[in-house]
Motif scaffolding. Sequence first.
Motif: not given
Length: 439
Positions: A232-237, A265-271
């Motif tokens: 999910e992090t990759l696609y959101l990035t 930002l994607a890591c803060k949202y997904e990870e």
Amino acid sequence: MAKMAGSDENYPGAIRSSNIQGEIGARGGKLMEAIGQNRRALSTINRNIIEAPPYPCVVHKRGVLAENALACKIPPIPVHRPITRKFAAQMATKQQQPLVQPLVKSVPNASASEDCVIIDVEYKQNDDYPAPMSVQHTEAMLEEIDRMDAEFEMEDIIAKEEVVDIDSVDKMNPLAVVEYIDDMHAHYKRTELSSCVQSNYMARQFDINERMRGILIDWLIEVHYKFELIDETLYLTVNLIDRFLNIVSVVRKKLQLVGVTAMLLACKYEEVSVPVVEDLILISDRAYSRKEVLEMESLMINTLQFNLSVPTPYVFMRRFLKAAQSDKKLELLSFFITELCLVEYEMLRFRPSLLAAAAIFTAQCSLNGFKKWTKTCETHTNYTEDQLLECSKLMVTFHQKAGTGKLSGVHRKYSTSKYGYAAKSRPALFLLDAKFQQD
């Protein structure tokens, strides 16, 4: 006046016999008397006009009197008839018809009386002559009917194909939220346009182009793999990068900073475990300082109005793979094809849901060797084969060229045992054939 016998015009090869023994002799006498008076039975006239069959008929009869056999041996009396146009046409048609040898068999019938004769006539095809045109037409018509019946049966099978309840196995799983899953994906379908960008936004950028974007995303895929982040992090990035570049013009030397900040930002949202800023600075070869990363983070999150809850292709991939009843091989190949599309700028013109459905359709074609899209997949994706074909053909070309160019990060990632060597699968090249496109 003599009583005329029934006409044998339509059955020139069949021998008719009387049903009552006593009537045969009487009819025979009357027939001879009528011949003497130059009055002939209509059957005799018709037999003279149409001609007798060229080959003798094989007849097996039971319970026939000798008088009947003698009566059948009466030679026909030639009749001279004026040749009219109609008669000449009948004769020409008769001569053009191929000869068919009839085979007459007697069928024993215990219930019938002894004075009755039961005759079955079978027309046996002569090897020296082709089948009559009427027989050929009948056979062709029967074959066409069989073919149409088979097509209708296949259409009925397709129409009667039941849609599988893909959520029945997860009814006892509270994390699957079976009660709300359909409403959630209906909401994703309605809001996916808000996560899309204009497919020509790069024309407004004065210092970067689509190739630079591809290089950046190919590098971020490798970073994502090294940090072992979730999908999910990759696609959101990638989504955050495109949405930001769609609004803000960026110079070339700041493009990598945009990519690193988008991943943060994607890591803060997904990870669950977020990489620290220093790790991202290190992976970018210390091209930027901590202050620059935090400033870009503030600019990006405000530009996007803190909207990070957007449906990406990954959201639809999970649902559509479940509808396809996929195994691990199909799942890895589908994600491999989807990540190849993330690098390509021209794929921005397709919706995330269409991109996910086309990736699964292409992967199924690649693994099976033929096109496969079930009624269940069509129901849950709301896309037919025809709607997926344009996107699928582009995916096949990307799959075919994977590993040959400079942007080979995705190919190297999926050439490992962890990802099942999905990159080594054969592309579905038959989707590119002109014959398939016409079908």
